[in-house]
Design an enzyme around this catalytic site. Sequence first.
Site, PDB file in Angstrom:
ATOM      1  N   ARG B  64       0.833  -1.208   0.000  1.00  0.00           N
ATOM      2  CA  ARG B  64       0.000   0.000   0.000  1.00  0.00           C
ATOM      3  C   ARG B  64       0.868   1.260   0.000  1.00  0.00           C
ATOM      4  O   ARG B  64       0.530   2.270  -0.620  1.00  0.00           O
ATOM      5  CB  ARG B  64      -0.927   0.006   1.227  1.00  0.00           C
ATOM      6  N   ASP B 124      -8.935  -4.844   9.109  1.00  0.00           N
ATOM      7  CA  ASP B 124      -7.980  -5.842   9.606  1.00  0.00           C
ATOM      8  C   ASP B 124      -8.584  -6.561  10.820  1.00  0.00           C
ATOM      9  O   ASP B 124      -8.497  -7.783  10.940  1.00  0.00           O
ATOM     10  CB  ASP B 124      -6.660  -5.187  10.043  1.00  0.00           C
ATOM     11  N   ARG B 127     -11.196  -8.951   9.733  1.00  0.00           N
ATOM     12  CA  ARG B 127     -10.596 -10.165   9.166  1.00  0.00           C
ATOM     13  C   ARG B 127     -10.107 -11.072  10.299  1.00  0.00           C
ATOM     14  O   ARG B 127     -10.304 -12.289  10.268  1.00  0.00           O
ATOM     15  CB  ARG B 127      -9.420  -9.807   8.243  1.00  0.00           C
ATOM     16  N   HIS B 151      -2.640   0.274   8.809  1.00  0.00           N
ATOM     17  CA  HIS B 151      -3.472  -0.638   8.015  1.00  0.00           C
ATOM     18  C   HIS B 151      -2.519  -1.162   6.954  1.00  0.00           C
ATOM     19  O   HIS B 151      -2.394  -0.607   5.867  1.00  0.00           O
ATOM     20  CB  HIS B 151      -4.648   0.102   7.388  1.00  0.00           C
TER      21      HIS B 151
END
Lengths: 251, 290
Positions: B64, B124, B127, B151
Amino acid sequence: YAVTANSRLVVLTAGVRQQEGESRLNLVQRNVNVFKSIVPQIVKYSPNCSILVVSNPVDVLTYVTWKLSGLPKHRVIGSGTNLDSARFRYLMAERLGIHASSFNGWVLGEHGDTSVPVWSGANVAGVNLQKLNPEIGTDADKEQWKATHKAVVDSAYEVIKLKGYTNWAIGFSVADLTESIVKNLSRVHPVSTMVKDMYGIGEDVFLSLPCVLNGSGVGSVVNMTLTDGEVAQLRKSADTLWGIQKDLKDL
Amino acid sequence: DLCDELALVDVMEDKLKGEAMDLQHGALFLKTHKIVADKDYSVTANSKVVVVTAGARQQEGESRLNLVQRNVNIFKFIIPNIVKYSPNCILLVVSNPVDILTYVAWKLSGFPRHRVIGSGTNLDSARFRHLMGEKFHLHPSSCHGWIIGEHGDSSVAVWSGVNIAGVSLQNLNPNMGADGDSENWKDMHKKVVDGAYEVIKLKGYTSWAIGMSVADLVESIIKNLHKVHPVSTLIQGMHGVKDEVFLSIPCVLGNSGLTDVVHMTLKPEEEKQLAKSAETLWGVQKELTL
């Protein structure tokens, strides 16, 4: 397909979809071939399911699924004009400044170019629009309501031209049908069903009429009062569809 | 149905119009009476919440942080336009790298820090709770675990807080998350970190989980729920962080935005990892010209 074993409802969206400018009927041969490999597998693992067909041309493919599956006709349902009617109700409601759910209007017949807007039934709070404007939906209509139905027929082509495919509205409309079936609601939806012997239709054609949907599939079909002109359009829709169906082999 | 009016903005005009039309055709099934779309920001005037997802996304295998320069440039155009038409809105940043871009949005908008929130580790944590649910055969909502920090690759799993019905799992397994851990909790956290890369490798992008996680945040804001979510906020002055860094910690969300933060009591190793996350992010942030 083992992963689908014992499903109560199987939604079939597989196959090719319309390219820009392409009609749904053009997809038929490719999708019949895809269905020949899919439908027997579905039935093998979920012999007691109902099948909701979405792939286009949906009316022809619902007929094909009925033939290939051997399931009784009340358990093979096509998403049909549930979406066309939703689009019709949205566009009509926008013109009138109300929410789509407050506009009552049905689009029946083929989910496609020959769909039939039932102007004789269109109403808001029980006030019949055709009584207020007897020309409604005709070429002579000063308010040009026919253009609204045309926009419904053109809808998918428009969205496909802009973003390449449609997903939101068809997704919501199928979820709506699924809800009636899975929750045994007995709500009435315009969906594609076997219409032989109704409105003078003599062949094994599937097209959309108002059907009661519940836990066992199509509970009954509403015998909607249609004008002679509307019945004629419906039979034209049926003829178009039978024209294609009769050439399909090995079903 | 979260909102009564929805406005969409993008630079790809045909795709934008197509998406708006497709959503409008579903109006019968929704309770959102107005769905509009334009490339001109005037269509967004007086928004309560503005969600920013614009910009480049990760290609297969790409981190990212690699997206940062491209997305800073895009934000230089977007943020002032949003602020112009909705000077009192709450900005919810989703584009990656979300922590850095939330900082960028804060700087470019001039908004007070409680109105610039990054979707952060809300996803996150979701998940992680899903994986926990699979492990214990429970619904994720009954599995409690917080992932904080970046993140991304340096996110921090707060083992000391992981619990089911208040029973601390670290108390039952003091090795939890460490190298000698027989239950290999560290692997579960690794799966969370790798989650996006995996999905991108398989289907090219992620959409469902991030979409639902953002809807979850918007719900808390619009309905003034005062729910606690791990989202990206300015943590300067907390956990020993001295720089103007944004990263995720548990925050209370309501209709004025971020109303409070939760000061987690972290173990020394967890504080260290958070500081390291902050350093990684500051390392990238300080090179930016805004």
